[in-house]
Write a protein that holds these residues in place. Structure first.
Motif: not given
Length: 362
Positions: A67, A73, A76
């Motif tokens: 992540h 990042k 997402q």
């Protein structure tokens, strides 16, 4: 098996279930709500990535921070937008992206700028700003999705007499549950040890995911597949809250004529006993346009299509319930009266009469 091991097992189930469900949704074996399922499948896949670090840790035995990769990042960050797009296409399958929809890229562009700022070493200002953008976008698109679904539930009553399978209630409930769970999680993180809550949060998420799988795979086509009919109904929906409805579509004499004709058809032919009755079918029986029929029901009777048809069904059911020699059960009377489930029968009957069918029968 202790709590830590059980939590690890749940994490694997969550990740595996979301990936499998996303692929199944993208494949869309029933070939319904194609555009909506495409975006919903992408949303599920992005949602699964939030558990990828934990899954890789369980596999490798050492911490893995996928992540923290800039590209991950950013991808997402698109999760709430993709969810909103799926809701948009569920509620309007004829929706097409226009040049003005570049507005959807504003938050992602700002977030990407923050990520670059952090990558270049400007941690403090850009890191706080990126967190604010994550929270703001999540709340904004969650609320926007919820409002869109609520509007949809009102709109489908303009053309459908049975809304149970097309009202997207399951999406509304999932939004509310996720919102509540996330609020609890944020508050707990601020005041208590977040790790102590992981098991509970993951267990709730797993339950939500299985509910998502069940309802998303049984979701019916909301609008007719035939493009002309679909666009007709959507255009009626778009007029519901506009000034178009307030203007006269037909003369008063024509409105009275169609009202009289409609009353005769409903009394003599009883089309409301067809559980699949919709505005298009009824308009064809009267040889009028769907727009004119919708206008007559809205203006002439002061009701929407759903209310108008279901009052006839309730009155028919009341006659059946009064028959002391009837061998029909409550469910049998529901089906006989044009309802397609006991739940919708009970809800509609109580809304119209103030009593449940059982209370009325007694």
């Amino acid at each position: 098996m202790n709590t830590s091991e059980l939590n690890s097992f749940i994490v694997i189930l969550i990740y595996g279930s979301l990936v499998f469900l996303s692929l199944l949704t993208l494949a869309n074996p029933l070939k319904v709500n194609k555009k909506a399922n495409f975006w919903f499948g992408l949303f599920l896949f992005l949602w699964s990535s939030f558990w990828l670090d934990e899954v890789l840790f369980l596999i490798t035995g050492s911490p893995v921070e996928v992540h923290s990769i800039l590209l991950v990042k950013f991808i997402q960050y698109l999760t709430p937008i993709f969810f909103y797009f799926s809701v948009l296409f569920f509620t309007n399958p004829s929706f097409t992206f226009k040049i003005t929809d570049v507005k959807f890229l504003l938050f992602p562009a700002a977030f990407l700028g923050c990520l670059w700022g952090v990558a270049l070493g400007y941690n403090n200002p850009f890191e706080y700003l990126s967190i604010s953008l994550i929270l703001f976008q999540a709340v904004f698109y969650t609320l926007l999705s919820y409002i869109t679904i609520r509007k949809h539930q009102k709109k489908i009553q303009q053309f459908s007499s049975n809304t149970e399978g097309i009202n997207l209630n399951w999406l509304e409930y999932i939004i509310l549950v996720l919102l509540i769970v996330n609020i609890i999680y944020v508050i707990y993180n601020l005041f208590y040890d977040p790790k102590a809550l992981n098991f509970f949060i993951n267990a709730v998420f797993l339950l939500v995911i299985y509910c998502v799988g069940y309802y998303s795979l049984k979701q019916k086509e909301i609008y007719p597949l035939e493009e002309k009919q679909r666009n007709e109904l959507i255009s009626i929906n778009e007029d519901v809250d506009s000034d178009e409805v307030k203007r006269k579509l037909i003369s008063d004499d024509e409105l009275t004529r169609i009202k009289t004709q409609l009353d005769e058809v409903m009394e003599l032919q009883k089309p409301y006993l067809d559980s699949e009755l919709n505005l298009i079918k009824l308009a064809e029986m009267l040889s009028v346009s769907t727009h004119h029929l919708s206008y007559v029901i809205n203006t002439g009777f002061g009701k929407n299509f759903f209310q108008y048809v279901n009052e006839f069904r309730v009155n028919y059911a009341k006659r059946l319930l009064k028959q002391t020699d009837s061998k029909l059960s409550i469910l049998g009377i529901a089906y006989e009266s044009g309802f397609n489930s006991k739940t919708s029968f009970n809800t509609t009957f109580k809304k119209v009469t103030g009593q449940t069918p059982s209370e009325f029968k007694k």
